[in-house]
Design a protein around this motif. Structure first.
Motif, PDB file in Angstrom:
ATOM      1  N   TYR A  93       0.835  -1.202   0.000  1.00 26.27           N
ATOM      2  CA  TYR A  93       0.000   0.000   0.000  1.00 26.27           C
ATOM      3  C   TYR A  93       0.869   1.250   0.000  1.00 26.27           C
ATOM      4  O   TYR A  93       1.851   1.340   0.744  1.00 26.27           O
ATOM      5  N   VAL A  94       0.489   2.210  -0.831  1.00 21.63           N
ATOM      6  CA  VAL A  94       1.183   3.486  -0.935  1.00 21.63           C
ATOM      7  C   VAL A  94       0.144   4.596  -0.807  1.00 21.63           C
ATOM      8  O   VAL A  94      -0.909   4.544  -1.461  1.00 21.63           O
ATOM      9  N   ALA A  95       0.421   5.584   0.029  1.00 24.88           N
ATOM     10  CA  ALA A  95      -0.464   6.743   0.179  1.00 24.88           C
ATOM     11  C   ALA A  95       0.195   7.961  -0.459  1.00 24.88           C
ATOM     12  O   ALA A  95       1.406   8.176  -0.302  1.00 24.88           O
ATOM     13  N   VAL A  96      -0.604   8.750  -1.171  1.00 29.41           N
ATOM     14  CA  VAL A  96      -0.092   9.953  -1.829  1.00 29.41           C
ATOM     15  C   VAL A  96      -1.052  11.103  -1.573  1.00 29.41           C
ATOM     16  O   VAL A  96      -2.251  11.006  -1.860  1.00 29.41           O
ATOM     17  N   GLY A  97      -0.509  12.189  -1.047  1.00 27.10           N
ATOM     18  CA  GLY A  97      -1.277  13.413  -0.879  1.00 27.10           C
ATOM     19  C   GLY A  97      -0.745  14.477  -1.816  1.00 27.10           C
ATOM     20  O   GLY A  97       0.474  14.691  -1.890  1.00 27.10           O
ATOM     21  N   CYS A  98      -1.631  15.153  -2.544  1.00 28.40           N
ATOM     22  CA  CYS A  98      -1.246  16.228  -3.458  1.00 28.40           C
ATOM     23  C   CYS A  98      -2.006  17.485  -3.063  1.00 28.40           C
ATOM     24  O   CYS A  98      -3.219  17.572  -3.289  1.00 28.40           O
ATOM     25  N   TRP A  99      -1.302  18.433  -2.461  1.00 22.80           N
ATOM     26  CA  TRP A  99      -1.938  19.638  -1.917  1.00 22.80           C
ATOM     27  C   TRP A  99      -1.285  20.865  -2.545  1.00 22.80           C
ATOM     28  O   TRP A  99      -0.374  21.472  -1.958  1.00 22.80           O
ATOM     29  N   GLY A 100      -1.727  21.206  -3.748  1.00 22.03           N
ATOM     30  CA  GLY A 100      -1.118  22.344  -4.430  1.00 22.03           C
ATOM     31  C   GLY A 100       0.323  22.041  -4.798  1.00 22.03           C
ATOM     32  O   GLY A 100       0.623  21.100  -5.518  1.00 22.03           O
ATOM     33  N   GLY A 101       1.244  22.854  -4.272  1.00 21.98           N
ATOM     34  CA  GLY A 101       2.658  22.692  -4.585  1.00 21.98           C
ATOM     35  C   GLY A 101       3.363  21.612  -3.801  1.00 21.98           C
ATOM     36  O   GLY A 101       4.573  21.412  -3.965  1.00 21.98           O
ATOM     37  N   ILE A 102       2.647  20.894  -2.953  1.00 28.20           N
ATOM     38  CA  ILE A 102       3.237  19.854  -2.122  1.00 28.20           C
ATOM     39  C   ILE A 102       2.725  18.481  -2.549  1.00 28.20           C
ATOM     40  O   ILE A 102       1.518  18.266  -2.680  1.00 28.20           O
ATOM     41  N   VAL A 103       3.660  17.562  -2.762  1.00 24.16           N
ATOM     42  CA  VAL A 103       3.325  16.152  -3.005  1.00 24.16           C
ATOM     43  C   VAL A 103       3.962  15.337  -1.881  1.00 24.16           C
ATOM     44  O   VAL A 103       5.169  15.422  -1.641  1.00 24.16           O
TER      45      VAL A 103
END
Length: 255
Positions: A93-103
């Motif tokens: 399992y891999v979690a990815v958050g993409c919040w504007g300029g932040i990955v």
């Protein structure tokens, strides 16, 4: 991450072949910050996240060198609700958050204990894909003794690595922490007290390296700035690349 139906095992990890050996938890994070970067003054203040972008998160997970293919996309969840791996199946399992300029990427395959696998390899993969990004890796693997690694990789070839067994040999610094701050426009003297122990400013084992690396991702920290809403991330079950399979077996399962 606790997504499998697992029993509770009272013995040590060697008593069950599918029980991971990092038995007190782990941190295996990679964070990328993209321009326009927040200025030093802005980065000293609170970070206001943009909403999570699941479409971009899918593209990110498919770009990882640790992933051969995405098998399933699960419902998004708060980062504070993600759990550490407990069983072999949790390592997929891999979690990815993409919040504007932040990955933000949470991936067990980034784990290491000084062999130069996981984290180092993926920093290179992401640098090749994103020459404009500031890349920060944060790792802590607890085997009874704890292996830590903090990596900062900036555009233009500026690099810092802080790693080692904090409970035994201590940390080793490769690169100049203060020069790295100057590269992004921060006067080291103005922030030194935010990440060093005032009683032992030269003792690198007592530095707050999590706080230090936060300067390079614009004030973002691995925290939940809004306890009511939180940061959300996409969760994926993946098929691992061949290199990641070997790393996972060695680092997490002792094989």
């Amino acid at each position: 991450m606790g997504y499998t139906e697992a029993e509770t095992y009272d013995g040590a990890w060697v008593d069950h072949p599918d029980l991971v050996r990092a038995w007190r938890g782990s941190t295996t994070l990679l964070t990328l910050s993209f321009p326009p970067f927040r200025g030093p003054a802005a980065a000293a203040g609170p970070w206001a996240p943009e909403p999570h972008d699941p479409v971009r998160a899918r593209r990110v997970v498919e770009s990882l060198g640790t992933v051969d293919a995405v098998l399933e996309e699960l419902p998004a969840r708060r980062t504070v609700d993600l759990e550490d791996p407990e069983m072999r199946a949790d390592l997929d399992y891999v979690a990815v958050g993409c919040w504007g300029g932040i990955v933000w990427i949470s991936d067990p395959a980034l784990g290491d204990y000084g062999m130069g696998c996981g984290m180092d390899r993926e920093v290179g993969v992401q640098r090749a894909l994103h020459p404009e990004a500031r890349i920060v890796g944060t790792m802590s693997m607890d085997y009874g003794l704890t292996y830590h690694q903090h990596v900062v990789d900036l555009p233009g070839g500026h690099q810092l690595d802080v790693s080692g067994w904090i409970d035994a040999e201590g940390l080793e610094v490769t690169g100049d922490p203060e020069e790295m701050l100057r590269v992004i426009g921060i006067d080291p003297a103005s922030v030194r007290d935010r990440y060093t122990d005032p009683d032992e400013p030269d003792n690198i084992d007592w530095c707050d390296w999590d706080g230090y690396t936060d300067f390079f991702v614009g004030g973002f920290a691995d925290t939940d700035p809004d306890p009511h809403q939180g940061l959300w991330a996409s969760l994926f079950r993946v098929r691992r690349s061949e290199s990641a399979l070997g790393d996972l077996d060695e680092v997490w399962l002792g094989k």
